[in-house]
Design a protein around this motif. Sequence first.
Motif, PDB file in Angstrom:
ATOM      1  N   GLY A  71      38.813  26.640  26.373  1.00 55.18           N
ATOM      2  CA  GLY A  71      39.941  27.445  26.828  1.00 55.18           C
ATOM      3  C   GLY A  71      39.948  27.741  28.311  1.00 55.18           C
ATOM      4  O   GLY A  71      40.612  28.687  28.745  1.00 55.18           O
ATOM      5  N   LEU A  72      39.243  26.945  29.137  1.00 59.61           N
ATOM      6  CA  LEU A  72      39.156  27.189  30.579  1.00 59.61           C
ATOM      7  C   LEU A  72      39.878  26.064  31.316  1.00 59.61           C
ATOM      8  O   LEU A  72      39.427  24.930  31.311  1.00 59.61           O
ATOM      9  CB  LEU A  72      37.696  27.262  31.024  1.00 59.61           C
ATOM     10  N   LEU A 109      30.141  27.594  41.844  1.00 51.47           N
ATOM     11  CA  LEU A 109      31.578  27.758  41.630  1.00 51.47           C
ATOM     12  C   LEU A 109      31.864  28.427  40.289  1.00 51.47           C
ATOM     13  O   LEU A 109      32.746  29.282  40.187  1.00 51.47           O
ATOM     14  CB  LEU A 109      32.267  26.389  41.698  1.00 51.47           C
ATOM     15  N   GLY A 110      31.120  28.030  39.260  1.00 48.86           N
ATOM     16  CA  GLY A 110      31.323  28.629  37.945  1.00 48.86           C
ATOM     17  C   GLY A 110      30.995  30.110  37.924  1.00 48.86           C
ATOM     18  O   GLY A 110      31.714  30.912  37.333  1.00 48.86           O
ATOM     19  N   TRP A 111      29.902  30.469  38.580  1.00 41.89           N
ATOM     20  CA  TRP A 111      29.498  31.873  38.609  1.00 41.89           C
ATOM     21  C   TRP A 111      30.563  32.738  39.261  1.00 41.89           C
ATOM     22  O   TRP A 111      30.796  33.870  38.857  1.00 41.89           O
ATOM     23  CB  TRP A 111      28.169  32.005  39.361  1.00 41.89           C
ATOM     24  N   VAL A 112      31.240  32.177  40.267  1.00 35.51           N
ATOM     25  CA  VAL A 112      32.264  32.936  40.985  1.00 35.51           C
ATOM     26  C   VAL A 112      33.594  32.936  40.234  1.00 35.51           C
ATOM     27  O   VAL A 112      34.212  33.986  40.033  1.00 35.51           O
ATOM     28  CB  VAL A 112      32.467  32.359  42.407  1.00 35.51           C
ATOM     29  N   THR A 113      34.057  31.750  39.805  1.00 35.90           N
ATOM     30  CA  THR A 113      35.420  31.626  39.292  1.00 35.90           C
ATOM     31  C   THR A 113      35.570  31.936  37.808  1.00 35.90           C
ATOM     32  O   THR A 113      36.636  32.375  37.376  1.00 35.90           O
ATOM     33  CB  THR A 113      35.960  30.205  39.543  1.00 35.90           C
ATOM     34  N   LEU A 114      34.533  31.709  37.010  1.00 40.12           N
ATOM     35  CA  LEU A 114      34.697  31.864  35.562  1.00 40.12           C
ATOM     36  C   LEU A 114      34.716  33.315  35.112  1.00 40.12           C
ATOM     37  O   LEU A 114      34.929  33.595  33.929  1.00 40.12           O
ATOM     38  CB  LEU A 114      33.603  31.090  34.821  1.00 40.12           C
ATOM     39  N   ARG A 115      34.501  34.238  36.030  1.00 38.99           N
ATOM     40  CA  ARG A 115      34.700  35.656  35.709  1.00 38.99           C
ATOM     41  C   ARG A 115      36.185  36.002  35.708  1.00 38.99           C
ATOM     42  O   ARG A 115      36.573  37.073  35.244  1.00 38.99           O
ATOM     43  CB  ARG A 115      33.968  36.530  36.733  1.00 38.99           C
ATOM     44  N   MET A 116      36.998  35.106  36.268  1.00 44.02           N
ATOM     45  CA  MET A 116      38.437  35.324  36.318  1.00 44.02           C
ATOM     46  C   MET A 116      39.071  34.937  34.991  1.00 44.02           C
ATOM     47  O   MET A 116      38.497  34.209  34.202  1.00 44.02           O
ATOM     48  CB  MET A 116      39.061  34.492  37.448  1.00 44.02           C
ATOM     49  N   GLY A 162      43.250  34.522  32.882  1.00 41.43           N
ATOM     50  CA  GLY A 162      44.684  34.348  33.106  1.00 41.43           C
ATOM     51  C   GLY A 162      44.954  33.225  34.093  1.00 41.43           C
ATOM     52  O   GLY A 162      44.282  32.196  34.102  1.00 41.43           O
ATOM     53  N   HIS A 163      45.956  33.428  34.959  1.00 46.67           N
ATOM     54  CA  HIS A 163      46.347  32.382  35.904  1.00 46.67           C
ATOM     55  C   HIS A 163      45.410  32.298  37.103  1.00 46.67           C
ATOM     56  O   HIS A 163      45.479  31.342  37.880  1.00 46.67           O
ATOM     57  CB  HIS A 163      47.778  32.633  36.402  1.00 46.67           C
ATOM     58  N   TYR A 164      44.518  33.273  37.262  1.00 51.93           N
ATOM     59  CA  TYR A 164      43.631  33.268  38.422  1.00 51.93           C
ATOM     60  C   TYR A 164      42.620  32.118  38.362  1.00 51.93           C
ATOM     61  O   TYR A 164      42.258  31.544  39.387  1.00 51.93           O
ATOM     62  CB  TYR A 164      42.882  34.603  38.528  1.00 51.93           C
ATOM     63  N   LEU A 165      42.163  31.776  37.163  1.00 46.31           N
ATOM     64  CA  LEU A 165      41.181  30.701  37.036  1.00 46.31           C
ATOM     65  C   LEU A 165      41.763  29.348  37.447  1.00 46.31           C
ATOM     66  O   LEU A 165      41.168  28.648  38.273  1.00 46.31           O
ATOM     67  CB  LEU A 165      40.619  30.652  35.615  1.00 46.31           C
ATOM     68  N   ALA A 216      42.080  25.772  44.372  1.00 47.41           N
ATOM     69  CA  ALA A 216      41.607  26.122  45.713  1.00 47.41           C
ATOM     70  C   ALA A 216      40.326  25.378  46.062  1.00 47.41           C
ATOM     71  O   ALA A 216      40.218  24.753  47.130  1.00 47.41           O
ATOM     72  CB  ALA A 216      41.392  27.636  45.814  1.00 47.41           C
ATOM     73  N   TRP A 217      39.313  25.425  45.160  1.00 47.18           N
ATOM     74  CA  TRP A 217      38.068  24.740  45.535  1.00 47.18           C
ATOM     75  C   TRP A 217      38.186  23.229  45.412  1.00 47.18           C
ATOM     76  O   TRP A 217      37.484  22.487  46.080  1.00 47.18           O
ATOM     77  CB  TRP A 217      36.852  25.299  44.812  1.00 47.18           C
ATOM     78  N   GLY A 218      39.114  22.740  44.572  1.00 44.75           N
ATOM     79  CA  GLY A 218      39.362  21.297  44.526  1.00 44.75           C
ATOM     80  C   GLY A 218      39.925  20.797  45.849  1.00 44.75           C
ATOM     81  O   GLY A 218      39.499  19.762  46.376  1.00 44.75           O
TER      82      GLY A 218
END
Length: 589
Positions: A52-53, A98-105, A107-110, A116-118
Amino acid sequence: MKATLLGRLALLAIVPLVALLPLPEFWFTQLNYIGLYSLVTLGLVLLTGIGGLTSFGQAAFVGIGAYTTAWLTLNTELSPWLTIWVGLAITAASALVLGWVTLRMSGHYLPLATIAWGLALYYLMGNMDALGKYDGLLGVPALTLGGIDISRGKPFFIFLWLLVFLGAFALLNLLDSRTGRAIRALRTGSQMAESMGVDTLRHKIGIFLIAALFACVSGWLFAHFQRTVNPSPFGLKMGIEYLFMAVLGGAGYIWGAITGAALTKLMEDQLQVLLPRLIGTSGSFEIIVFGILLVLVLKYLPDGLWSLVARLRPPARRTGVPVDGPIDLPTRARPGHGEVVLQVQDVRKTFGGLVAVNDVSFEIRAGEIMGLIGPNGAGKSTTFNLITGVLAASGGTVRLQGETISGLRSRQIARRGIARSFQHVKMIPDMTVLENVALGAHLRGQAGALRAMLRLDRREEQRLLALAAQQLRRVGMADQMHELAGNLAMGPQRLLEIARALCADPTLLLLDEPAAGLRYKEKQALAAVLRQLRGEGMSILLVEHDMDLVMQVCDRMVVMEFGTRLMEGTPAEVQASPAVRAAYLGTEH
């Protein structure tokens, strides 16, 4: 299991047989591109369709694998067979950060964060002198094995597709495991999974890492197949295209990844030829067709094309009954009879100006069933959520066997010996009843993702499933263990939740309206199970509106009204209380 193994061996055997067919070299090149795309899409199916990510940045990880091997083989004497490990290490480090930072988000933020990082990695590749900027690196050496060039044509086809099938089998093994059940719960059942002791963030990072490593391997192969590397194939456009492949083939199906990659590549090539003939002018019109096709698939076939195959031939599910006997799994030491298990002291919860729970106190002893009753809106389920860590208390203290658990996360509280059911049933509809119940035994297993992918966890898996079957027999659901949980009526769903909680071997069991939706005989069976558990020394906190059941099984009760404790006493004392009758029926004037 033997049939599954034979089927997988047959698939592997097909690869060299296809290579013997007298196909034009063009078609082997097409199949090679499909295989490269399939590796990336396999990771996306695990990450997006099952976990679901949503990620638009997988192409950047392909780029890391490609640029690492290209630069190292051109500037050092390292063999390509060594550069792959360097690429995997760099990819793993990048994915973990990247996962440690972004996967806490959520909804649409992820998705926005992955875009952004891509983009950031794409422009980094295109602006570094050492990487040749946008011209890239030329003259990447061929991939050789025993002096034979295997980076082209049929040899590359055999090597690549063996890797694709091995990757698919590894993911199938992973999903059929303790870790796999936790992963499958991420998309729709995170709160329930946390209450069973699953560290959801850790598992999200885990599948993000696996998807990145699959992409890295694809990039490594791509560099030696193309013999040149530049940023173009690793930009946002390809990131979107990989996601399109996963959705088109079926984001929830491992084999859907290969289906989506094949259809996308073949349509892309054919449309580039056919559309200019039809329209009379050249251009990237295939992108428009892909956009229309994606909208149609999402509307009329949201589970992708492979779901059609799944309807005709449903996936194989276990039909054998796990062995019923001694199960060698860790068990929890039981407190002595009468020992205080849970202390709730002045617990309070406010939502803004609303006081949902107002300084409630009570305690539960070993071998005791405590009822928590009151009219609708009295704060019973909120109190449950405060005890189990689903909600953070605004004040007060909760202690389990003398240890303060206030402020701990749900999974930390579960590890200490509390299991629960939910007021609104929480389960994974597309998992079997047996698998749903086995999720409750998550903390009693140790095997991780790597052991599962290599199928080295089978002995532990058999024990966990045997335990789940044992608990299903205990609640009278032995004949439904291989049904999909989504097919159950409400009553059996609630029994499933109880069986799942029992798999955790809890010291304290919290049941939130377990009799809701049960028929009379099912309620009597539930009462018998609760009495049996009490006889075994288990403590139970029961929220229930069925007063007949509550009066039958509870030793003591706490009555709540408007978030406060109205009284505490035995069933007889509660029945005789005018204050309780007034709370339920209204004060007589």
